[in-house]
Write an enzyme that holds these catalytic residues in place. Structure first.
Site, PDB file in Angstrom:
ATOM      1  N   GLU A 257       0.846  -1.203   0.000  1.00 33.07           N
ATOM      2  CA  GLU A 257       0.000   0.000   0.000  1.00 33.07           C
ATOM      3  C   GLU A 257       0.875   1.244   0.000  1.00 33.07           C
ATOM      4  O   GLU A 257       1.984   1.240   0.532  1.00 33.07           O
ATOM      5  CB  GLU A 257      -0.921  -0.056   1.230  1.00 33.07           C
ATOM      6  CG  GLU A 257      -1.772   1.165   1.504  1.00 33.07           C
ATOM      7  CD  GLU A 257      -2.783   1.540   0.434  1.00 33.07           C
ATOM      8  OE1 GLU A 257      -2.403   1.612  -0.746  1.00 33.07           O
ATOM      9  OE2 GLU A 257      -3.948   1.810   0.786  1.00 33.07           O
ATOM     10  N   ASP A 258       0.366   2.305  -0.603  1.00 29.87           N
ATOM     11  CA  ASP A 258       1.142   3.546  -0.667  1.00 29.87           C
ATOM     12  C   ASP A 258       1.266   4.215   0.696  1.00 29.87           C
ATOM     13  O   ASP A 258       2.352   4.587   1.122  1.00 29.87           O
ATOM     14  CB  ASP A 258       0.553   4.522  -1.715  1.00 29.87           C
ATOM     15  CG  ASP A 258      -0.946   4.781  -1.552  1.00 29.87           C
ATOM     16  OD1 ASP A 258      -1.574   4.288  -0.590  1.00 29.87           O
ATOM     17  OD2 ASP A 258      -1.512   5.497  -2.409  1.00 29.87           O
TER      18      ASP A 258
ATOM     19  N   ASP B 181      -2.955   5.746   6.646  1.00 27.57           N
ATOM     20  CA  ASP B 181      -3.405   7.044   7.175  1.00 27.57           C
ATOM     21  C   ASP B 181      -4.342   6.776   8.355  1.00 27.57           C
ATOM     22  O   ASP B 181      -3.874   6.480   9.445  1.00 27.57           O
ATOM     23  CB  ASP B 181      -4.073   7.793   6.014  1.00 27.57           C
ATOM     24  CG  ASP B 181      -4.441   9.218   6.340  1.00 27.57           C
ATOM     25  OD1 ASP B 181      -3.715   9.869   7.103  1.00 27.57           O
ATOM     26  OD2 ASP B 181      -5.463   9.702   5.827  1.00 27.57           O
ATOM     27  N   THR B 182      -5.633   6.832   8.146  1.00 23.56           N
ATOM     28  CA  THR B 182      -6.549   6.520   9.261  1.00 23.56           C
ATOM     29  C   THR B 182      -6.490   5.035   9.630  1.00 23.56           C
ATOM     30  O   THR B 182      -6.824   4.650  10.742  1.00 23.56           O
ATOM     31  CB  THR B 182      -8.010   6.851   8.908  1.00 23.56           C
ATOM     32  OG1 THR B 182      -8.428   6.021   7.819  1.00 23.56           O
ATOM     33  CG2 THR B 182      -8.182   8.317   8.545  1.00 23.56           C
TER      34      THR B 182
ATOM     35  N   ARG C 132       0.378  11.569  -9.688  1.00 25.90           N
ATOM     36  CA  ARG C 132       0.893  10.223  -9.397  1.00 25.90           C
ATOM     37  C   ARG C 132       2.246   9.987 -10.051  1.00 25.90           C
ATOM     38  O   ARG C 132       3.024   9.165  -9.593  1.00 25.90           O
ATOM     39  CB  ARG C 132      -0.076   9.148  -9.903  1.00 25.90           C
ATOM     40  CG  ARG C 132      -1.419   9.097  -9.191  1.00 25.90           C
ATOM     41  CD  ARG C 132      -2.156   7.817  -9.583  1.00 25.90           C
ATOM     42  NE  ARG C 132      -3.569   7.836  -9.249  1.00 25.90           N
ATOM     43  CZ  ARG C 132      -4.079   7.484  -8.057  1.00 25.90           C
ATOM     44  NH1 ARG C 132      -3.282   7.119  -7.073  1.00 25.90           N
ATOM     45  NH2 ARG C 132      -5.373   7.511  -7.847  1.00 25.90           N
TER      46      ARG C 132
ATOM     47  N   PHE D  28      -0.521  16.457   3.585  1.00 28.57           N
ATOM     48  CA  PHE D  28      -1.038  15.754   2.417  1.00 28.57           C
ATOM     49  C   PHE D  28       0.053  15.701   1.356  1.00 28.57           C
ATOM     50  O   PHE D  28       0.565  16.722   0.925  1.00 28.57           O
ATOM     51  CB  PHE D  28      -2.293  16.433   1.867  1.00 28.57           C
ATOM     52  CG  PHE D  28      -3.041  15.520   0.945  1.00 28.57           C
ATOM     53  CD1 PHE D  28      -3.919  14.572   1.445  1.00 28.57           C
ATOM     54  CD2 PHE D  28      -2.830  15.577  -0.432  1.00 28.57           C
ATOM     55  CE1 PHE D  28      -4.581  13.697   0.594  1.00 28.57           C
ATOM     56  CE2 PHE D  28      -3.491  14.705  -1.288  1.00 28.57           C
ATOM     57  CZ  PHE D  28      -4.366  13.770  -0.773  1.00 28.57           C
TER      58      PHE D  28
HETATM   59  P1  IMP Z   1      -6.793   5.301   5.177  1.00 27.98           P
HETATM   60  O1  IMP Z   1      -7.916   4.372   4.880  1.00 27.98           O
HETATM   61  O2  IMP Z   1      -7.280   6.565   5.822  1.00 27.98           O
HETATM   62  O3  IMP Z   1      -5.632   4.681   5.917  1.00 27.98           O
HETATM   63  O4  IMP Z   1      -6.299   5.877   3.809  1.00 27.98           O
HETATM   64  C1  IMP Z   1      -5.512   5.243   2.922  1.00 27.98           C
HETATM   65  C2  IMP Z   1      -5.708   5.904   1.577  1.00 27.98           C
HETATM   66  O5  IMP Z   1      -5.963   7.301   1.699  1.00 27.98           O
HETATM   67  C3  IMP Z   1      -4.453   5.781   0.779  1.00 27.98           C
HETATM   68  O6  IMP Z   1      -4.461   4.604   0.005  1.00 27.98           O
HETATM   69  C4  IMP Z   1      -4.510   7.017  -0.072  1.00 27.98           C
HETATM   70  O7  IMP Z   1      -5.251   6.752  -1.244  1.00 27.98           O
HETATM   71  C5  IMP Z   1      -5.271   8.023   0.720  1.00 27.98           C
HETATM   72  N1  IMP Z   1      -4.374   8.992   1.372  1.00 27.98           N
HETATM   73  C6  IMP Z   1      -4.186   9.175   2.687  1.00 27.98           C
HETATM   74  N2  IMP Z   1      -3.306  10.145   2.921  1.00 27.98           N
HETATM   75  C7  IMP Z   1      -2.899  10.604   1.716  1.00 27.98           C
HETATM   76  C8  IMP Z   1      -1.972  11.610   1.286  1.00 27.98           C
HETATM   77  O8  IMP Z   1      -1.301  12.308   2.067  1.00 27.98           O
HETATM   78  N3  IMP Z   1      -1.852  11.770  -0.051  1.00 27.98           N
HETATM   79  C9  IMP Z   1      -2.533  11.031  -0.956  1.00 27.98           C
HETATM   80  N4  IMP Z   1      -3.397  10.080  -0.605  1.00 27.98           N
HETATM   81  C10 IMP Z   1      -3.589   9.865   0.723  1.00 27.98           C
HETATM   82 MG    MG Z   2      -4.976   5.328  -2.628  1.00 29.59          MG
END
Ligand code: IMP
Ligand code: MG
Length: 172
Positions: A93-94, A97-98, A159, A146
């Protein structure tokens, strides 16, 4: 845009994660599962740093919310094709975050009963975590900013930037 992580720093981290995975699964095979679309570049580079018998697959989810934030609802839009039972799976995964996306994907993929299940996240924003989930391999822990580039987007753009940059002045 301000560069947070240069292409050279990214390459070093990807090399280090590739070595860790190669050591952890010495003599075995792995299935790398990339989360579309953000993890494509990371998977492509990581795969070339893994000295094991490896195959690829891809999975896609949609999360509802604003362009910058996950709202909480994660929906599967493309599943894997590879049978994962008794396989060594590394979810690629890139950014973590949450944690909602990886929590959803971990549960979904564990239901396939893999032999081992690991998560590789290039970036981790620990201060943003809403649900407890950790990656086994992390490139960088970053502050709550971000970022775009090296696969990461803002509204599908940026990207293709080779470095990871901070996107400033964004309205929610
Ligand atoms: P989560 O479900 O909140 O952990 O989010 C994961 C997804 O949110 C990642 O796969 C990204 O697509 C997007 N995301 C979260 N933070 C960033 C950021 O700083 N830049 C770009 N995409 C983000
Ligand atoms: Mg993503």
């Amino acid at each position: 845009m301000e560069v947070l992580l240069s292409r050279d720093e990214i390459a070093d981290a990807v090399g280090r994660i590739g070595q860790q995975i190669s050591q952890d699964f010495t003599g075995e095979s792995v299935v790398l599962i990339g989360v579309l679309k953000g993890a494509c570049l990371f998977l492509a580079d990581l795969a070339r740093q893994i000295e094991l018998d490896a195959t690829f697959d891809f999975i896609a989810v949609r999360s509802y919310g604003t362009k910058k934030q996950t709202a909480g609802e994660v929906q599967l839009i493309k599943d894997v094709i590879t049978p994962l039972r008794d396989m060594n799976v590394v979810l690629v995964e890139d950014i973590l975050d949450t944690g909602l996306t990886l929590t959803f994907l971990r549960k979904h993929l564990l239901a396939h009963q893999p032999r081992a299940f690991k998560i590789a996240a290039l970036l981790d924003k620990p201060s943003r975590r809403m649900v407890a989930v950790q990656a086994d391999y992390v490139g960088f822990q970053i502050p709550d900013k971000f970022v775009v580039g090296y696969g990461l987007d803002y509204a599908e753009r940026y990207r293709n930037l080779p470095d990871i940059c901070v996107l400033q002045n964004l309205a929610e």
